[in-house]
Design a protein around this motif. Structure first.
Motif, PDB file in Angstrom:
ATOM      1  N   ASN A   1       0.928   7.874   0.432  1.00 32.05           N
ATOM      2  CA  ASN A   1       1.032   9.800   1.782  1.00 32.05           C
ATOM      3  C   ASN A   1       0.203  10.319   0.764  1.00 32.05           C
ATOM      4  N   LYS A   2      -0.896  10.716  -0.572  1.00 31.75           N
ATOM      5  CA  LYS A   2      -1.668  11.492  -1.205  1.00 31.75           C
ATOM      6  C   LYS A   2      -2.874  11.142  -0.914  1.00 31.75           C
ATOM      7  N   VAL A   3      -2.849   9.338  -1.255  1.00 34.99           N
ATOM      8  CA  VAL A   3      -4.030   8.651  -0.724  1.00 34.99           C
ATOM      9  C   VAL A   3      -4.554   8.791   0.494  1.00 34.99           C
ATOM     10  N   VAL A   4      -3.202   9.290   1.667  1.00 40.61           N
ATOM     11  CA  VAL A   4      -3.576   9.200   3.378  1.00 40.61           C
ATOM     12  C   VAL A   4      -3.919  11.126   3.220  1.00 40.61           C
ATOM     13  N   GLN A   5      -3.539  11.387   2.441  1.00 38.19           N
ATOM     14  CA  GLN A   5      -3.599  12.964   2.519  1.00 38.19           C
ATOM     15  C   GLN A   5      -5.342  13.493   2.214  1.00 38.19           C
ATOM     16  N   ALA A   6      -5.492  12.970   0.777  1.00 36.00           N
ATOM     17  CA  ALA A   6      -7.482  12.455   0.609  1.00 36.00           C
ATOM     18  C   ALA A   6      -8.125  12.545   2.004  1.00 36.00           C
ATOM     19  N   TYR A   7      -7.707  11.687   2.151  1.00 35.27           N
ATOM     20  CA  TYR A   7      -8.624  10.869   3.296  1.00 35.27           C
ATOM     21  C   TYR A   7      -8.216  11.780   4.068  1.00 35.27           C
ATOM     22  N   GLU A   8      -7.735  12.672   4.686  1.00 36.12           N
ATOM     23  CA  GLU A   8      -7.835  13.245   5.695  1.00 36.12           C
ATOM     24  C   GLU A   8      -8.557  14.408   5.494  1.00 36.12           C
ATOM     25  N   ASP A   9      -8.019  14.764   4.900  1.00 35.94           N
ATOM     26  CA  ASP A   9      -9.137  16.003   4.061  1.00 35.94           C
ATOM     27  C   ASP A   9     -10.566  15.528   3.847  1.00 35.94           C
ATOM     28  N   ILE A  10     -10.744  14.706   3.518  1.00 36.80           N
ATOM     29  CA  ILE A  10     -12.298  14.244   3.734  1.00 36.80           C
ATOM     30  C   ILE A  10     -12.916  14.073   4.908  1.00 36.80           C
ATOM     31  N   MET A  11     -12.044  13.720   5.493  1.00 40.71           N
ATOM     32  CA  MET A  11     -12.968  13.427   7.327  1.00 40.71           C
ATOM     33  C   MET A  11     -12.999  14.605   7.652  1.00 40.71           C
ATOM     34  N   ASN A  12     -11.877  16.458   6.963  1.00 37.21           N
ATOM     35  CA  ASN A  12     -12.136  16.886   7.909  1.00 37.21           C
ATOM     36  C   ASN A  12     -12.918  17.955   7.516  1.00 37.21           C
ATOM     37  N   MET A  13     -13.014  18.029   6.025  1.00 28.33           N
ATOM     38  CA  MET A  13     -14.650  18.841   5.626  1.00 28.33           C
ATOM     39  C   MET A  13     -15.647  18.944   6.412  1.00 28.33           C
ATOM     40  N   PRO A  14     -16.506  20.156   6.535  1.00 29.46           N
ATOM     41  CA  PRO A  14     -17.287  19.888   7.133  1.00 29.46           C
ATOM     42  C   PRO A  14     -18.891  20.105   6.656  1.00 29.46           C
ATOM     43  N   ILE A  15     -19.813  19.076   7.776  1.00 29.60           N
ATOM     44  CA  ILE A  15     -20.764  18.471   7.182  1.00 29.60           C
ATOM     45  C   ILE A  15     -22.261  19.623   6.965  1.00 29.60           C
TER      46      ILE A  15
END
Length: 122
Positions: free
Chosen positions: A108-122
Motif C-alpha cells: 500500500n505504501k509503494v502504491v501510494q508513493a507511486y500515485e504521489d509521484i505520478m500526480n506531481m506536476p512536471i
C-alpha cells in the motif's frame, strides 16, 4: 498497536537499506569518476547490495512459505496427525497472518508513493 509497531519497524529498515544503497552508489560514482576504482567482474566480484525489488521478492516468497506451511499444518491437524497440535497450528496461522498484513502495508505504501509521484506536476 503491536502490528503497527512491526510495520513501522519494517518500513524503518527499508528506509535504512535504501539510504545505505544510495550512499554506496554515490561513493562508487565518486571513486570511479576519479579513476580510483575498477569494478570487479567475474568470480572475484564482491556481493552487491540487494535492490528493493529483490527484497520485495524475498518478502513475498517468505509470506508464501509461511502460508504454505500453515496450510500443511492445518491439513495434518484435520486429518488427525498426532504430531500436530492445535497450538502449533494457531501459532503458524498467526505468523502467516501478521506477515501477510505487513506485506500488504508495504504494498500500500509503494502504491501510494507511486500515485504521489505520478500526480506531481512536471
Amino acid at each position: 498497536m503491536v502490528q503497527r509497531a512491526d510495520i513501522n519497524n519494517v518500513l524503518s529498515e527499508m528506509r535504512n537499506l535504501r539510504a545505505q544503497m544510495q550512499q554506496n552508489q554515490r561513493m562508487e560514482n565518486d571513486l570511479s569518476v576519479r579513476g580510483q576504482v575498477d569494478k570487479p567482474t567475474g568470480p572475484e566480484k564482491v556481493q552487491e547490495t540487494q535492490g528493493f525489488g529483490d527484497m520485495l521478492n524475498q518478502a513475498v516468497d517468505k509470506v508464501n512459505d509461511l502460508q504454505s506451511t500453515t496450510g500443511d499444518l492445518r491439513t495434518a491437524y484435520e486429518q488427525g496427525d498426532p504430531n500436530v497440535d492445535i497450538t502449533r497450528v494457531m501459532v503458524a496461522s498467526q505468523k502467516s497472518s501478521v506477515a501477510f498484513d505487513a506485506l500488504s502495508q508495504v504494498r500500500n505504501k509503494v502504491v501510494q508513493a507511486y500515485e504521489d509521484i505520478m500526480n506531481m506536476p512536471i
